[in-house]
Design an enzyme around this catalytic site. Sequence first.
Site, PDB file in Angstrom:
ATOM      1  N   LYS B 196       0.821  -0.878   0.047  1.00  0.00           N
ATOM      2  CA  LYS B 196       0.756  -0.119   0.136  1.00  0.00           C
ATOM      3  C   LYS B 196       0.702   1.023  -0.004  1.00  0.00           C
ATOM      4  CE  LYS B 196      -3.897   2.151  -0.303  1.00  0.00           C
ATOM      5  NZ  LYS B 196      -4.301   2.747   1.130  1.00  0.00           N
ATOM      6  N   SER B 266      -5.791  11.802   1.155  1.00  0.00           N
ATOM      7  CA  SER B 266      -6.220  12.069   2.171  1.00  0.00           C
ATOM      8  C   SER B 266      -5.248  13.418   2.550  1.00  0.00           C
ATOM      9  CB  SER B 266      -6.101  11.800   3.248  1.00  0.00           C
ATOM     10  OG  SER B 266      -4.924  10.414   3.339  1.00  0.00           O
TER      11      SER B 266
END
Lengths: 315, 315
Positions: B196, B266
């Site tokens: 990730k 984000s």
Amino acid sequence: MTAPKSRIGIIGAGAIGGFYGVMLARAGYDVHFLLRSEYETVLQNGLQINSAVHGSMQLDSVQAYRTPAQMPKCDWLLIGAKSTSNSDLAPLIAEAAAENAKVVVLQNGLGVEETLRQVLPDNIHLLGGLCFICAHRSALGVVEHQALGGVNLGYHSGPASAAEQQSLVEEGVSMFRAAGVDSNAATNLAQARWQKLVWNLPYNGLSVLLDAGTEPLMKDPNSRALVRSIMLEACGAAAACGEPLPDALVDRMLMATDHMPNYLPSMYHDHVNGRPMELDAIYAAPLAAAAGVGFAMPKTEALYQALRFLSARAL
Amino acid sequence: MTAPKSRIGIIGAGAIGGFYGVMLARAGYDVHFLLRSEYETVLQNGLQINSAVHGSMQLDSVQAYRTPAQMPKCDWLLIGAKSTSNSDLAPLIAEAAAENAKVVVLQNGLGVEETLRQVLPDNIHLLGGLCFICAHRSALGVVEHQALGGVNLGYHSGPASAAEQQSLVEEGVSMFRAAGVDSNAATNLAQARWQKLVWNLPYNGLSVLLDAGTEPLMKDPNSRALVRSIMLEACGAAAACGEPLPDALVDRMLMATDHMPNYLPSMYHDHVNGRPMELDAIYAAPLAAAAGVGFAMPKTEALYQALRFLSARAL
């Protein structure tokens, strides 16, 4: 009896051309300015230097020209224009030059003399000048001089023998010194250019990327560490390219920068004013030189890639 | 006859907590939200997901709480809050947890489970969840879901035997799938976290530094090359830390990102809204892990140092 003072031509009167041109004119040199966007304003208002070192200096009757055809032929030509326009400038420089003129490239980066050399007549002496100065143009014809001001000169190429090269460099050094400008001979121009890059590589780009001058960059431990590691990459690249620099250089530069006023390098002003940044001379050329000898400069490259992105988006 | 559906607690209802909480509630799960700044708004207006995948979804009667003491004990707890507040959250999580509850950390970065593990009771199962989703909160209680949405789960630590770990992960996977969320078991959580990070390391930081979403970053050849080399550093670091990733991963991720809508991660939203960026979990922890095994990530480190500078200046 003293020899008649040289006739000096200034190509481009931004912060660099404006400052040194005015200093030399004040010292009695016959200084002529080839200008573009500033021509009207300078003809009308003269050139003004607001110097934290020398006070306010005003040159009222500026010998300014739009084209080199109108200028008298000059013995010395100081190139203060941006390196981004060097290939366009070469014919103008050649036209403004007296026979065997000395052309001094007062620009940052690597390969700036090579670009000009290719398009200049063989009889012209080409020198490099490294300016150690905190200055920027605040308006057309107005230069803010914050600190420092020295110029180191090195011979790049031309018709001079080794002995003549030295004497030409000394002549240039004497000229600057006579104008109150600290100046020294750079015995190795390539090394001097790398040494200057050790400063320019971190601060020029980071000022743009982080919207910050030298003071906040030095105060924050993370940006300071980043500055330092880019400096170390530059030193490593210089050594790999056969131009080793003094071991203590990085710490000396950090300390010198600590003692400077908060300074926004020229690249910052170029970027915020929508002018092209000198990315080729200051970043691409040293990165290519290092890559050519198998030396990696990853943090410098990351900075360059980020700046290229910003530069493309600004178009 | 089917088993009664699990009671699920959502800690923090930003984009992640809000999206998965609403998806699970729509599927009939008994979902309870522990909220802070959003409590009043969510109680009044409910939760709204504007999804490009599922259409507009509104959860009107939200079971919302200000403190865990008011909540019923939950079998599953999904942690959607920022990793920057993990140490503060731990006591709340422990209080909201039923005996042998499963706590799923739906956060990016490395070390996020370790921080919580140290302060959670031993009888709690801790899992990591990797969310592959383009979503952000546009207002209190309102989430924009642009694309994707999957969650991969892996067991981190707790009282389960190896066989029980697998069955717990499968239970979680089934729960998400029953809610229409793509989900798979991550057999190796540490490796999944590194994988990730291969995406997060370039895009999260560069979106902040260059004020740009994935589309312009991918379109410009220089930023694209920078993204790619940061991904390669992440893969190298993962391998050096004993978690080698598939060779084709970087090209696969670049291609997947090419096909995503223009996405602002984000970290971008955190920064422009004056919230702390998750620099410790996403940058400092992997850099430290790599440094601990002697692996250098210079471009990632340069990006991190630049972000730290911006973060400190934003205070």
